[in-house]
Design an enzyme around this catalytic site. Sequence first.
Site, PDB file in Angstrom:
ATOM      1  N   HIS A  21      -5.368  -8.590  11.657  1.00 37.39           N
ATOM      2  CA  HIS A  21      -5.791  -7.357  12.320  1.00 37.39           C
ATOM      3  C   HIS A  21      -7.211  -7.548  12.837  1.00 37.39           C
ATOM      4  CE1 HIS A  21      -6.860  -3.166  12.993  1.00 37.39           C
ATOM      5  NE2 HIS A  21      -5.623  -2.789  12.718  1.00 37.39           N
TER       6      HIS A  21
ATOM      7  N   GLU B   3     -10.545   5.465  13.143  1.00 38.51           N
ATOM      8  CA  GLU B   3     -10.070   4.089  13.279  1.00 38.51           C
ATOM      9  C   GLU B   3      -9.557   3.828  14.687  1.00 38.51           C
ATOM     10  OE1 GLU B   3      -7.194   2.381  10.659  1.00 38.51           O
ATOM     11  OE2 GLU B   3      -8.078   3.278   8.865  1.00 38.51           O
TER      12      GLU B   3
ATOM     13  N   ARG C 102       0.859  -1.176   0.000  1.00 35.07           N
ATOM     14  CA  ARG C 102       0.000   0.000   0.000  1.00 35.07           C
ATOM     15  C   ARG C 102       0.899   1.231   0.000  1.00 35.07           C
ATOM     16  NH1 ARG C 102      -2.642   0.489   6.008  1.00 35.07           N
ATOM     17  NH2 ARG C 102      -2.320   2.716   5.733  1.00 35.07           N
TER      18      ARG C 102
ATOM     19  N   ASN D 104      -6.041   8.090   2.856  1.00 34.03           N
ATOM     20  CA  ASN D 104      -5.959   7.279   4.068  1.00 34.03           C
ATOM     21  C   ASN D 104      -4.562   7.410   4.661  1.00 34.03           C
ATOM     22  OD1 ASN D 104      -7.003   4.953   5.859  1.00 34.03           O
ATOM     23  ND2 ASN D 104      -5.070   4.126   5.073  1.00 34.03           N
ATOM     24  N   GLU D 105      -4.468   8.001   5.847  1.00 31.68           N
ATOM     25  CA  GLU D 105      -3.215   8.053   6.601  1.00 31.68           C
ATOM     26  C   GLU D 105      -2.041   8.572   5.763  1.00 31.68           C
ATOM     27  OE1 GLU D 105      -4.326   4.386   9.668  1.00 31.68           O
ATOM     28  OE2 GLU D 105      -2.723   4.125   8.177  1.00 31.68           O
TER      29      GLU D 105
ATOM     30  N   GLU E 162      -3.184  -7.828   6.284  1.00 30.45           N
ATOM     31  CA  GLU E 162      -3.734  -7.576   7.621  1.00 30.45           C
ATOM     32  C   GLU E 162      -4.785  -8.621   7.981  1.00 30.45           C
ATOM     33  OE1 GLU E 162      -2.961  -2.921   8.517  1.00 30.45           O
ATOM     34  OE2 GLU E 162      -4.789  -3.360   7.395  1.00 30.45           O
TER      35      GLU E 162
END
Length: 680
Positions: free
Chosen positions: A373, A322, A130, A168-169, A370
């Site tokens: 996760h 999140e 990613r 995202n982030e 993930e």
Amino acid sequence: MSPSQDAVPDSRADPAGWLTARLGGPAFGGDYNPEQFADDPAVRREDEELMRRAGVNLVTLNVFGWSELEPEPGRYDFAPLDARLERLHAAGVAVDLATPTAQPPPWFGLAHPDALPVTPDGTRLTHGSRDTYCLAAPAYRQAARAVADALAARYGEHPAVALWHVHNEYATVCHCEHAADAFRRWLRERYGTLEAVNRAWGTAFWSQRYGAWEQIQPPRATQWRPNPGQVLDFRRFWSDLALTAYREQRDAIRAHSRVPVTTNVMLPGYQVLDLWAFGREVDLVGVDHYPDAPGLDAAADTAFGADRARSFGGGRPWLLIEQATSTVYAGDLVLPKEPGDILRHSLSHIARGSEGVLFFQWRQSPAGAEIWHSAMVPHAGPDTRIFRETVETGRAVAALAEVTGSTVRARAAVLHDPDVWWALDTPVLPTPELPYLPALKRAHRALWDAGITTDFAHPSADLSAYRLVLAPSLHLVSEESAAALTAYVEGGGTLLVECFSGAVDPHYRAWPGGAPGPLRPLLGLRAEEFRPLPSGAAVPLTDGGAGTTWTEALLLEGATAEIGYAEGPLTGRAAVTRHAHGRGTAWYASTRLSPASYTALIGGLIRACGAEPELPGLPAGVEAVRRHSDDGRAYLFLLNHSPAEVRVPVRGHDLLRSRALPSEGAVLPPASAVVVREEG
């Protein structure tokens, strides 16, 4: 059912109020990725039933959906997203619709290999994870704007969309030629002339003087230490670049929609963004937070992250986008949360201003990086502790509708400056053992342990609202920040500045006359010599405590020595000083105090300045936070992180259980919580 338009606040003037009005209360839900299950009808039907059971009213959609949405360059397939939005809307679940720009599709890297990121050592990364893109690459920026515009044009007025979620982030840093070109443009705008850059960076040292703009590169891998001024400016440049990329997508969305726009900034142990700047540009501050230690440390870290999030938005309500149901990152380990943590961590965020809690993610991924996760629905399904606690948390969040819109009032502040963080990350310091994040956390933890509600503040801000301000590190300090801190103390404030502060200016040049630079008149001292200690060493102090990591030989210029060095070459010289200035007091610690010594010093400052705990007398492991509404109501959040039952003599209405508290007050079993609408 959404309220009538007349009942909904203006989305631009009050985005948090608009969102909670649309939802009918606080947000509860998480990332929803039905594409990971091939939109299986059986899974989808179970999702709808379980979301109803858990009280989910908002899901984040499409965060990593670019390859599905745009399978070929310029050809969009909206059918899957159309169907998901319609199904969710029919089920009464609103959508936080994301632009999927945190990971381009595989075709993008093949078509634009120059837009893939390059590491400092020159390695070009490839598709397969990613965040594989360069924010400075024109092809990436054009593609990101295009997909944001296409989404907003189609869904800008869709009744399911209650929030827009850009990217995202933001984090990925690149050192490619596109980054180099953009860096040079940024430097031209910031400095105007090449000679000004040379002066700022001190390029006379090591024959680094630049004679043409094209000679300047990003701080790539080099023979030994890089130029710290160059490193610092590249960090600033990259943060500005990320913010520009965010604005481009935000503005593309705003052309089609009045729904609030945010991005989920990460609160990790690295720092690539000026979060104060992002807080000014988003409609609603949104953050992701994952504790970095288990047990009581996780509770303290949750408070740390939530207080930072609230502060970056100027105290306005914000949103936790999140968290994890059962994930605690502890070094190389990923640990589970203990029973009760999901509820208490969630309520800790709401207590500190979040207008709800979202998780990553709804259903645990069946494959991918993930796969382990945690999620709201684990691999083992709904008949699990995690899902039962998720349902319990959803009910608790729904019971707090009247709390939305209320705010938090802090008695103390910890100074937080991205320039200081970046300056302390440069590899030129006398010791590597003064990193910024642990210093921030230690200062906040000392106040949290004492029951003090705490904001974070930039050192150049107006600090007059606080009785106590802690500066765990001001290694880099500007004249503007020095003036603001001086005004705060002169007005009656109490300030603690810690070691190695005021050493350099905003260009990472040593202040003339030595540390603490422009803080010298305020602190009433000068450091004539820095004396770092060997790793693990400590020096005894005259009060029986100890200093670690770092010491300084101070020359007092009006300050009074409160604690001295008891052994070693600095025996008899000041370790901790106090200086009356105006109507307030400025303290300085020239060593990194041991935990016990630091706790004692902070406790003394709290008592001296009158920064009382939110609820005095609570035992260790029990925290209290209040939110205040405009109509005068106060909401007291009591979180028991201890293994013992606790009784708190407070009067009011228990919102979680919808009942009046008994005459003896609130009774908190171990690992439990109570939220009280207080009575006088």
